[in-house]
Design an enzyme around this catalytic site. Structure first.
Site, PDB file in Angstrom:
ATOM      1  N   SER A  55       0.849  -1.212   0.131  1.00 14.45           N
ATOM      2  CA  SER A  55       0.058   0.056   0.148  1.00 14.45           C
ATOM      3  C   SER A  55       1.005   1.258   0.077  1.00 14.45           C
ATOM      4  O   SER A  55       1.739   1.418  -0.770  1.00 14.45           O
ATOM      5  CB  SER A  55      -1.052  -0.043   1.350  1.00 14.45           C
ATOM      6  OG  SER A  55      -1.937   0.900   1.015  1.00 14.45           O
TER       7      SER A  55
ATOM      8  N   HIS B   3      -7.529  -5.777  -0.155  1.00 17.54           N
ATOM      9  CA  HIS B   3      -6.483  -5.036   0.133  1.00 17.54           C
ATOM     10  C   HIS B   3      -5.471  -5.681   0.813  1.00 17.54           C
ATOM     11  O   HIS B   3      -4.012  -5.454   0.721  1.00 17.54           O
ATOM     12  CB  HIS B   3      -6.830  -3.490   0.758  1.00 17.54           C
ATOM     13  CG  HIS B   3      -5.794  -2.643   0.772  1.00 17.54           C
ATOM     14  ND1 HIS B   3      -5.426  -2.005  -0.538  1.00 17.54           N
ATOM     15  CD2 HIS B   3      -5.006  -1.932   1.838  1.00 17.54           C
ATOM     16  CE1 HIS B   3      -4.415  -1.071  -0.259  1.00 17.54           C
ATOM     17  NE2 HIS B   3      -4.192  -1.336   0.979  1.00 17.54           N
TER      18      HIS B   3
END
Length: 262
Positions: free
Chosen positions: A104, A237
């Site tokens: 991320s 994610h």
């Protein structure tokens, strides 16, 4: 949980020191994350791969330090801390090869650190970019400007932090400043054109990531003169938590290719 701060000061954690490792993998956590996020990966990659996990200011044992809200400053300081560790002795072609892994926000930071190291004559063996748009494609979603309640809701939707943390107001008050600071650093980051990396970039993502469509990961290919690969896992994610064993195998295959039978 064992850890070593040797040769890395406040910035680097070695949970499983492996002085005879074939390669070192420097891991950069996601927004709001800490070095301990990579403890299991460090354990399972050792001893062939030694993980150096980066600890950002403002969390865990660095809680007393101010958070950094600017990506360039984060990259400058992280690169400064890593350089003597990764390149001792001083010659650029000396020492154990190293690669960088970011998840991320950590992917953008890993990329910027790789640029700084390359500019100083120290080439990474590879860059692993996980769950993040390519740097030239980063967008500002305005998350760092949300209320505390909305930031909590966003993180819970990503399933990135244990929900009990958010049920404890005291703990929440400790972690939210770091999360907001990281969101700001990630969202206010602006790509600056410059020399391409000369190492492979291996992109990784979860197929159902609500924040980063799979197609966005292909843009990482434009950041390097070297090869590009993309591995897509099921999940969202934080696919790398749910698919820890698969991710570990993928990293091992990329970092420690099997010898060719003679």
């Amino acid at each position: 949980m064992s850890e070593s701060h040797a040769d890395g000061g406040a910035w680097i954690r070695r949970f499983h020191p492996s002085p005879d490792a074939d390669v070192r993998l420097v891991c950069f956590p996601h927004a709001g994350g800490s070095a301990s996020f990579f403890h299991a990966l460090s354990r399972d990659l050792a001893p062939g791969v030694e993980v150096l996990s980066v600890q950002y200011p403002g969390r865990q044992d660095r809680r007393g330090e101010p958070n950094i809200t600017d990506m360039a400053e984060l990259a400058d300081r992280a690169a400064e801390a890593l350089l003597p560790v990764l390149t001792a002795p001083a010659a650029p072609d000396s020492g154990t090869p190293f690669a960088l892994f970011g998840h991320s926000m950590g992917s953008t930071l890993a990329y910027e650190v790789a640029r700084r190291l390359q500019a100083s004559g120290h080439r990474a063996a590879a860059l692993f970019a996980s769950g993040r748009r390519a740097p030239q494609r980063v967008v500002d979603d305005g998350l760092h400007q949300l209320s505390d309640e909305d930031i909590v809701a966003d993180i819970m939707a990503l399933d990135g932090t244990d929900t009990p943390v958010f049920g404890d107001p005291e703990v929440l008050s400790l972690v939210l400043p770091s999360i907001r600071a990281d969101y700001r650093a990630a969202e206010t980051y602006r790509y600056t054109p410059g020399p391409l990396l000369d190492c492979p970039i291996h992109a990784m993502t979860g197929f159902s990531d609500p924040r980063v469509p799979v197609g966005e990961l292909h843009h990482w290919a434009a950041c390097t003169e070297g090869p590009f690969t993309l591995d897509v896992f099921s999940g969202g994610h934080f696919y790398l938590t749910a698919h820890h064993a698969e991710v570990t195998r993928t990293l091992t295959d990329r970092l420690l290719p099997a010898p060719v039978a003679g």
